[in-house]
Design an enzyme around this catalytic site. Structure first.
Site, PDB file in Angstrom:
ATOM      1  N   GLY A 216     -24.572 -94.507 -30.618  1.00 39.08           N
ATOM      2  CA  GLY A 216     -23.776 -95.662 -31.019  1.00 39.08           C
ATOM      3  C   GLY A 216     -22.529 -95.230 -31.773  1.00 39.08           C
ATOM      4  CB  SER A 217     -20.584 -97.018 -34.319  1.00 36.68           C
ATOM      5  OG  SER A 217     -20.342 -98.157 -33.509  1.00 36.68           O
TER       6      SER A 217
END
Length: 488
Positions: A216-217
């Site tokens: 993810g981020s």
């Protein structure tokens, strides 16, 4: 001698020759293979005929040996705080062999290593009982305790590294198991082993190094590094010319942001509020070849050895433009171990220099003589010192003014940089997301610790409440604080 007798004699001679050849083949050519064969019970009996050496943390043993009161297996392995240390030690079982440090350094721990020949020979002349040597780890007991306690009943993992050396300070995985529960050869040990094998939560899985997850981020720091190193971005506070509805290449679908203010956001601001559109566009601008090159400089697409083998993290080098854009925000086929993300963070904190991670400091003989001392080793230089400092400024902005506030230590002379991540996964992102947080603490003397935390599943937390800043950041904070306190 008549002809029939001569034939019989020749035949018998050939049989004797075949027997001699077979015997020599087994004794000399296949000796090592047969000695190491898992079904060779004599190897297991010999392994536990004497007290094993110990695995050491902070100068104290976290393992031991007791009389097992068995006719064949004299000593049985014991563990101090077994579940907390299992991801580090592995297990040594009379019935089920051994894993991780217990397996890799079995020769030292049993005293059978060739480097301990003198000690074994001396023991024969003095009449002393044979003893195993010790394995001294790089682990920090306070950091490990903070990591294990922080994870609690959640499913997840924590890795902490000393950036300047690569020493692993914490390696925690939950749910865990007690290696003492099946260290013997009894029916009780068998029952404990079977229960672990059937446990759907996989407590024997070392999630810190053997499981790969969509990052993810938190992967956006890798994309930021690639953008800076490629020259696509030089000023982290300049507008990136990214429209709010930026469309994924080879698709009519616009990239979705989860916060406002992403249109034309600078790299610094885009990391602070975690703009998908900005980083997906940057990944597309850099291109799959340069993105893959950067990921591999950090350690992706290769197994790591600490010396325990870690699964290879993945960046898809054959992704098309759309796949590469999604990979650049930690989705698509991108997958990583917590160890890998700790390595990324450590390199940034160490002014761009990545040190090879390791968790065995030295091997000692029974008389405490050091027979091997491991030294820090540079692995790569993913980013220049100048760009690393830009990345640090951005990550510190995330903690001071963004989504990573719960990791701030609020200690004089200590700066904290970090990045949150909430990784979607499953078909149509239907499964509960993973909560990530990566961070480092920095003083005037440099960075003593970099941390990666993943909470795979949190007990009693609804899907809408899962976030890296909310679940994982407090764990990272506790680990960093423990390291700083232990340094005095």
């Amino acid at each position: 001698m008549n002809k029939p007798l001569r034939r019989v004699a020749i035949f018998c001679g050939l049989l004797v020759l075949a027997l001699l050849l077979r015997d020599n083949w087994l004794q000399f050519v296949r000796a090592d293979e047969l000695n190491a064969h898992p079904k060779n019970r004599r190897v297991q009996i010999e392994r536990y005929s004497n007290e094993r050496g110990n695995i050491i943390v902070d100068g104290k043993p976290i393992t031991g040996s007791v009389d097992s009161e068995d006719e064949y297996y004299k000593f049985k392995r014991t563990y101090v705080d077994g579940p907390m240390w299992a991801p580090v030690t592995g297990f040594a079982s009379q019935a089920y062999d051994a894993t991780q440090i217990e397996k890799i350094e079995d020769g030292i721990l049993t005293g059978n290593d060739d480097r301990l020949f003198f000690d074994r020979t001396l023991a024969m002349f003095t009449g002393e009982q044979k003893k195993g040597g010790d394995v001294v780890t790089t682990l920090n007991g306070a950091a490990q305790k903070a990591a294990f306690k922080g994870l609690g009943n959640n499913t997840g993992a924590v890795v902490a590294i000393e950036p300047s050396t690569g020493k692993i300070l914490a390696l925690a995985s939950t749910p865990s198991y007690d290696p003492s529960s099946f260290a013997g050869y009894s029916g009780k040990d068998e029952k404990a082993w079977v229960a672990l094998e059937k446990n759907k939560n996989k407590p024997k899985l070392n999630r810190a190094i053997r499981e790969i997850y969509p990052p993810g981020s938190v992967f956006k720091v890798v994309t930021a590094a690639a953008a800076l190193e490629s020259g696509k971005v030089t000023d982290i506070d300049a507008a990136t010319e990214t429209p709010e509805g930026w469309k994924i290449p080879l698709s009519t679908k616009p990239m979705k942001n989860h916060s406002g203010g992403c249109a034309n956001a600078s790299l610094n601001e885009a990391l602070r509020i975690s703009c998908n559109s900005v980083f997906a566009k940057l990944g597309d601008d850099v291109g799959v070849e340069k993105m893959n090159e950067m990921a591999e400089k950090f350690g992706f697409n290769a197994e790591q050895f600490t010396p325990v083998r870690s699964a290879a993290s993945v960046y898809d080098k054959k992704a098309d433009r759309g796949g590469n854009a999604l990979s650049s925000i930690g989705q698509f086929n991108t997958a990583t171990t917590p160890l890998q993300m700790a390595m990324v963070t450590a390199a940034i904190a160490n002014d761009g220099k990545l040190m090879k991670p390791y968790m065995i400091d030295q091997l000692r003989a029974p008389n405490l003589d050091v027979i091997k001392q491991n030294e820090p080793e540079e692995m790569s230089q993913p980013v220049s010192p100048e760009n690393a400092q830009k990345l640090q400024a951005m990550m510190e902005n995330v903690v001071s003014n963004g989504t990573g506030g719960r990791a701030d230590l609020n200690m004089d002379g200590v700066k904290v940089g970090g990045k949150t991540g909430t990784a979607q996964h499953g078909e149509k992102n239907a499964k509960r997301p993973y909560a990530w947080f990566i961070s480092y603490a920095k003083t005037d003397q440099g960075s003593p610790v970099a941390v990666a935390v993943i909470v795979e599943d949190a007990e009693g937390v609804g899907r809408e409440d899962i976030s890296g800043g909310g679940l994982a950041a407090p764990i990272a904070k506790a680990v960093m604080k423990a390291v700083l306190k232990s340094r005095g």
